[in-house]
Design a protein around this motif. Structure first.
Motif, PDB file in Angstrom:
ATOM      1  N   THR A  11      -9.455  -6.761  -1.380  1.00 25.57           N
ATOM      2  CA  THR A  11      -9.172  -6.986  -2.802  1.00 25.57           C
ATOM      3  C   THR A  11      -7.914  -6.212  -3.183  1.00 25.57           C
ATOM      4  O   THR A  11      -7.375  -5.433  -2.384  1.00 25.57           O
ATOM      5  N   ALA A  12      -7.482  -6.378  -4.417  1.00 25.32           N
ATOM      6  CA  ALA A  12      -6.301  -5.665  -4.905  1.00 25.32           C
ATOM      7  C   ALA A  12      -6.525  -4.150  -4.915  1.00 25.32           C
ATOM      8  O   ALA A  12      -5.574  -3.375  -4.885  1.00 25.32           O
ATOM      9  N   ALA A  13      -7.768  -3.719  -4.913  1.00 23.47           N
ATOM     10  CA  ALA A  13      -8.075  -2.285  -4.901  1.00 23.47           C
ATOM     11  C   ALA A  13      -7.940  -1.667  -3.506  1.00 23.47           C
ATOM     12  O   ALA A  13      -7.850  -0.441  -3.387  1.00 23.47           O
ATOM     13  N   ASP A  14      -7.918  -2.487  -2.450  1.00 19.92           N
ATOM     14  CA  ASP A  14      -7.790  -1.978  -1.080  1.00 19.92           C
ATOM     15  C   ASP A  14      -6.330  -1.627  -0.813  1.00 19.92           C
ATOM     16  O   ASP A  14      -5.437  -2.434  -1.058  1.00 19.92           O
ATOM     17  N   ARG A  15      -6.106  -0.411  -0.303  1.00 22.75           N
ATOM     18  CA  ARG A  15      -4.760   0.092  -0.116  1.00 22.75           C
ATOM     19  C   ARG A  15      -4.505   0.435   1.347  1.00 22.75           C
ATOM     20  O   ARG A  15      -5.418   0.816   2.091  1.00 22.75           O
ATOM     21  N   CYS A  16      -3.250   0.324   1.752  1.00 25.11           N
ATOM     22  CA  CYS A  16      -2.816   0.664   3.104  1.00 25.11           C
ATOM     23  C   CYS A  16      -3.093   2.141   3.374  1.00 25.11           C
ATOM     24  O   CYS A  16      -2.776   3.006   2.553  1.00 25.11           O
ATOM     25  N   ASP A  17      -3.681   2.435   4.530  1.00 25.04           N
ATOM     26  CA  ASP A  17      -3.978   3.815   4.896  1.00 25.04           C
ATOM     27  C   ASP A  17      -2.710   4.602   5.218  1.00 25.04           C
ATOM     28  O   ASP A  17      -2.742   5.830   5.268  1.00 25.04           O
ATOM     29  N   ARG A  18      -1.620   3.929   5.439  1.00 23.25           N
ATOM     30  CA  ARG A  18      -0.369   4.593   5.798  1.00 23.25           C
ATOM     31  C   ARG A  18       0.507   4.903   4.582  1.00 23.25           C
ATOM     32  O   ARG A  18       1.049   5.983   4.472  1.00 23.25           O
ATOM     33  N   CYS A  19       0.659   3.916   3.659  1.00 24.52           N
ATOM     34  CA  CYS A  19       1.621   4.103   2.570  1.00 24.52           C
ATOM     35  C   CYS A  19       1.058   3.853   1.173  1.00 24.52           C
ATOM     36  O   CYS A  19       1.732   4.123   0.193  1.00 24.52           O
ATOM     37  N   GLY A  20      -0.146   3.304   1.057  1.00 23.62           N
ATOM     38  CA  GLY A  20      -0.741   3.071  -0.243  1.00 23.62           C
ATOM     39  C   GLY A  20      -0.419   1.726  -0.870  1.00 23.62           C
ATOM     40  O   GLY A  20      -0.882   1.427  -1.962  1.00 23.62           O
TER      41      GLY A  20
END
Length: 61
Positions: A11-20
């Motif tokens: 979803t849009a709430a899921d963020r990249c673990d590397r850069c956000g």
């Protein structure tokens, strides 16, 4: 009761673990953990993930 555990869709709430940035790829590690990556970092780390036998479960790039 039997069933298969599935991970929720990104979803849009899921963020990249590397850069956000917005996550576009979910990789599940052999240990059961998971990593989320944006398109850029997904491409950068994809081969290493495959080499470590991680399962790419979602790829929305």
């Amino acid at each position: 009761m039997t069933g298969t555990l599935t991970r929720p869709e990104l979803t849009a709430a899921d963020r990249c673990d590397r850069c956000g940035a917005a996550a576009k790829l979910r990789a599940v590690l052999k240990s059961g953990g998971e990593l989320l990556f944006c398109g850029h970092h997904g491409r950068e780390f994809e081969q290493g993930l495959r080499d470590s036998e991680a399962e790419i479960q979602q790829d929305e790039r």
